[in-house]
Scaffold this motif. Sequence first.
Motif, mmCIF file in Angstrom:
data_model
loop_
_atom_site.group_PDB
_atom_site.id
_atom_site.type_symbol
_atom_site.label_atom_id
_atom_site.label_comp_id
_atom_site.label_asym_id
_atom_site.label_seq_id
_atom_site.Cartn_x
_atom_site.Cartn_y
_atom_site.Cartn_z
ATOM 1 N N ALA A 84 50.195 46.201 57.487
ATOM 2 C CA ALA A 84 50.316 45.768 58.879
ATOM 3 C C ALA A 84 49.017 46.037 59.626
ATOM 4 C CB ALA A 84 51.473 46.498 59.554
ATOM 5 N N GLY A 85 48.515 45.023 60.306
ATOM 6 C CA GLY A 85 47.328 45.201 61.119
ATOM 7 C C GLY A 85 47.687 45.242 62.582
ATOM 8 N N ARG A 86 46.665 45.282 63.421
ATOM 9 C CA ARG A 86 46.895 45.237 64.848
ATOM 10 C C ARG A 86 47.187 43.796 65.248
ATOM 11 N NH1 ARG A 86 45.395 49.978 67.128
ATOM 12 N NH2 ARG A 86 45.361 49.093 69.221
ATOM 13 N N LYS A 87 47.806 43.629 66.360
ATOM 14 C CA LYS A 87 48.064 42.284 66.874
ATOM 15 C C LYS A 87 47.671 42.237 68.345
ATOM 16 C CE LYS A 87 52.841 42.812 68.431
ATOM 17 N NZ LYS A 87 54.207 42.266 68.354
ATOM 18 N N ASP A 88 47.461 41.020 68.836
ATOM 19 C CA ASP A 88 47.093 40.865 70.242
ATOM 20 C C ASP A 88 48.252 41.291 71.139
ATOM 21 O OD1 ASP A 88 44.646 39.877 69.468
ATOM 22 O OD2 ASP A 88 45.228 37.772 69.712
ATOM 23 N N THR A 89 47.918 41.999 72.195
ATOM 24 C CA THR A 89 48.914 42.354 73.197
ATOM 25 C C THR A 89 49.114 41.177 74.144
ATOM 26 O OG1 THR A 89 48.600 44.745 73.118
ATOM 27 C CG2 THR A 89 49.279 43.825 75.233
ATOM 28 N N LEU A 90 50.363 40.922 74.494
ATOM 29 C CA LEU A 90 50.712 39.811 75.368
ATOM 30 C C LEU A 90 50.761 40.263 76.823
ATOM 31 C CD1 LEU A 90 53.653 38.369 73.232
ATOM 32 C CD2 LEU A 90 51.284 37.551 73.308
ATOM 33 N N PHE B 230 50.493 52.977 89.587
ATOM 34 C CA PHE B 230 51.924 52.912 89.915
ATOM 35 C C PHE B 230 52.597 51.777 89.148
ATOM 36 C CE2 PHE B 230 55.403 51.024 92.371
ATOM 37 C CZ PHE B 230 56.246 52.117 92.494
ATOM 38 N N TYR B 231 51.929 50.632 89.060
ATOM 39 C CA TYR B 231 52.586 49.467 88.441
ATOM 40 C C TYR B 231 52.635 49.594 86.920
ATOM 41 C CZ TYR B 231 52.871 47.184 92.929
ATOM 42 O OH TYR B 231 53.209 46.876 94.215
ATOM 43 N N SER B 232 51.502 49.851 86.288
ATOM 44 C CA SER B 232 51.447 50.018 84.831
ATOM 45 C C SER B 232 52.112 48.866 84.089
ATOM 46 C CB SER B 232 52.057 51.359 84.425
ATOM 47 O OG SER B 232 51.234 52.415 84.877
ATOM 48 N N ASN B 233 51.854 47.644 84.560
ATOM 49 C CA ASN B 233 52.304 46.479 83.812
ATOM 50 C C ASN B 233 51.450 46.327 82.552
ATOM 51 O OD1 ASN B 233 54.253 45.622 85.747
ATOM 52 N ND2 ASN B 233 52.587 44.782 86.995
ATOM 53 N N VAL B 234 52.065 45.886 81.455
ATOM 54 C CA VAL B 234 51.290 45.637 80.239
ATOM 55 C C VAL B 234 50.302 44.504 80.531
ATOM 56 C CG1 VAL B 234 51.386 44.884 77.842
ATOM 57 C CG2 VAL B 234 53.165 46.403 78.751
ATOM 58 N N ASN B 235 49.020 44.795 80.353
ATOM 59 C CA ASN B 235 47.978 43.823 80.705
ATOM 60 C C ASN B 235 46.798 43.979 79.745
ATOM 61 O OD1 ASN B 235 46.016 42.212 81.832
ATOM 62 N ND2 ASN B 235 46.423 42.862 83.947
ATOM 63 N N PRO B 236 46.664 43.039 78.792
ATOM 64 C CA PRO B 236 45.577 43.161 77.816
ATOM 65 C C PRO B 236 44.192 42.997 78.432
ATOM 66 C CG PRO B 236 46.671 41.033 77.617
ATOM 67 C CD PRO B 236 47.495 41.849 78.565
ATOM 68 N N GLU B 237 44.133 42.519 79.674
ATOM 69 C CA GLU B 237 42.842 42.295 80.319
ATOM 70 C C GLU B 237 42.357 43.501 81.128
ATOM 71 O OE1 GLU B 237 43.425 38.796 82.623
ATOM 72 O OE2 GLU B 237 43.958 37.558 80.898
ATOM 73 N N VAL B 238 43.181 44.497 81.272
ATOM 74 C CA VAL B 238 42.794 45.713 81.996
ATOM 75 C C VAL B 238 42.857 46.890 81.025
ATOM 76 C CG1 VAL B 238 43.337 47.270 83.905
ATOM 77 C CG2 VAL B 238 43.626 44.799 84.192
ATOM 78 N N SER B 239 41.700 47.366 80.631
ATOM 79 C CA SER B 239 41.642 48.462 79.671
ATOM 80 C C SER B 239 42.022 49.787 80.314
ATOM 81 C CB SER B 239 40.228 48.587 79.087
ATOM 82 O OG SER B 239 39.892 47.447 78.333
ATOM 83 N N HIS B 240 42.601 50.651 79.524
ATOM 84 C CA HIS B 240 42.698 52.061 79.919
ATOM 85 C C HIS B 240 41.271 52.590 79.961
ATOM 86 C CE1 HIS B 240 43.432 56.380 79.437
ATOM 87 N NE2 HIS B 240 44.658 56.154 79.880
ATOM 88 N N PRO B 241 40.945 53.514 80.847
ATOM 89 C CA PRO B 241 39.559 54.005 80.910
ATOM 90 C C PRO B 241 39.018 54.529 79.592
ATOM 91 C CG PRO B 241 40.764 54.714 82.847
ATOM 92 C CD PRO B 241 41.772 54.074 81.932
ATOM 93 N N ARG B 242 39.926 54.910 78.665
ATOM 94 C CA ARG B 242 39.446 55.479 77.397
ATOM 95 C C ARG B 242 39.702 54.602 76.183
ATOM 96 N NH1 ARG B 242 42.350 60.503 76.747
ATOM 97 N NH2 ARG B 242 43.688 60.029 78.533
ATOM 98 N N TRP B 243 40.392 53.474 76.338
ATOM 99 C CA TRP B 243 40.607 52.579 75.199
ATOM 100 C C TRP B 243 41.026 51.199 75.704
ATOM 101 C CZ3 TRP B 243 43.786 56.969 75.898
ATOM 102 C CH2 TRP B 243 45.067 56.701 76.360
ATOM 103 N N SER B 244 40.849 50.232 74.804
ATOM 104 C CA SER B 244 41.225 48.852 75.129
ATOM 105 C C SER B 244 42.741 48.683 75.057
ATOM 106 C CB SER B 244 40.558 47.895 74.146
ATOM 107 O OG SER B 244 41.092 46.592 74.275
ATOM 108 N N GLN B 245 43.252 47.790 75.881
ATOM 109 C CA GLN B 245 44.667 47.421 75.791
ATOM 110 C C GLN B 245 44.822 46.006 75.247
ATOM 111 O OE1 GLN B 245 46.749 49.607 75.903
ATOM 112 N NE2 GLN B 245 46.740 50.923 77.714
ATOM 113 N N ALA B 246 43.768 45.450 74.674
ATOM 114 C CA ALA B 246 43.811 44.059 74.215
ATOM 115 C C ALA B 246 44.669 43.882 72.969
ATOM 116 C CB ALA B 246 42.393 43.563 73.944
ATOM 117 N N THR B 247 44.773 44.936 72.157
ATOM 118 C CA THR B 247 45.580 44.844 70.933
ATOM 119 C C THR B 247 46.479 46.062 70.826
ATOM 120 O OG1 THR B 247 43.943 45.995 69.544
ATOM 121 C CG2 THR B 247 43.722 43.591 69.764
ATOM 122 N N GLU B 248 47.401 45.976 69.867
ATOM 123 C CA GLU B 248 48.355 47.075 69.687
ATOM 124 C C GLU B 248 48.673 47.244 68.204
ATOM 125 O OE1 GLU B 248 50.967 44.802 72.157
ATOM 126 O OE2 GLU B 248 52.559 44.875 70.637
#
Length: 302
Positions: A274-280, A247-265
Amino acid sequence: MAHRWINTLKENDVTPEAVYLNRRQLMAGAVAGMGLAGMGGSRAMAQDALEPNSFEDITNYNNYYEFGTGKGDPARYADALTTEPWSVKIDGLVDKPGDYAFEDIMKAMTIEERIYRFRCVEAWSMVVPWNGFELADLLDMAGVQSGAKYVAFETALRPDEMPGVSFPVLDWPYVEGLRLDEAMHPLTIMATGIYGKDIPNQNGAPLRLVVPWKYGFKSIKSIVRITLTDSEPPTAWNKANPREYGFYSNVNPEVSHPRWSQATERPLGGGLFAGRKDTLMFNGYGDEVASLYEGMDLVQNF
């Protein structure tokens, strides 16, 4: 009571668009002239991630499944959506329920420019120069009653104009929800434009929600109904797959989606180097919104 929040991003990063586009052309030319020996410098330029994306980027790479699941489908098909006349039903726990005409809403609101980071749950991102008004002002106009705790939103459902709804991708109509304090936060806006132009259909015309610290799918498009409730409303992606979309779906690099990391974007429009960068955390808006979730387990409440 507009202007509760002021951009920290520079105004001259976005206005006018032509200046921005000319700057990008100069950068592209510089990169071409540098060759491989200049790769380090060009990569540094590509890290200028807070520059707004071009109007073309923003309006041609979209998720709006009512018009198809391809990123280009909304731009290809959304011109069929009729946006005039348009009204928004506001009901539930409010003092003045009713159907509010879009033009009457616009007359009552103060339009601001907000340059926000936009982070998709699919791990790509943009910077978008929105025009719009604070959702709090619209809710104040309707008169929120003391028992309201949540705000539910609903997108238009028009099978004759939306070819994507003939497929059971989601349980139509698309619905979303926020806690009332999230909805009343100064960062939360109803967008009606991009780069000072009316918001294109593929981006959610004539008005859409923008909640910049949450994944993009929370920012529901082409809203036709807003309901104040005392209980957590259902949301489209949570109904489709509650294990993957909270429900919340706040951007959180420490909580991965079950199928991929959310640490970078992957920032869109950065060009060849352009490379990937850290998600804030909270998409960079932690100073403004972290207090909303103080004491909550953000892993359980993802």
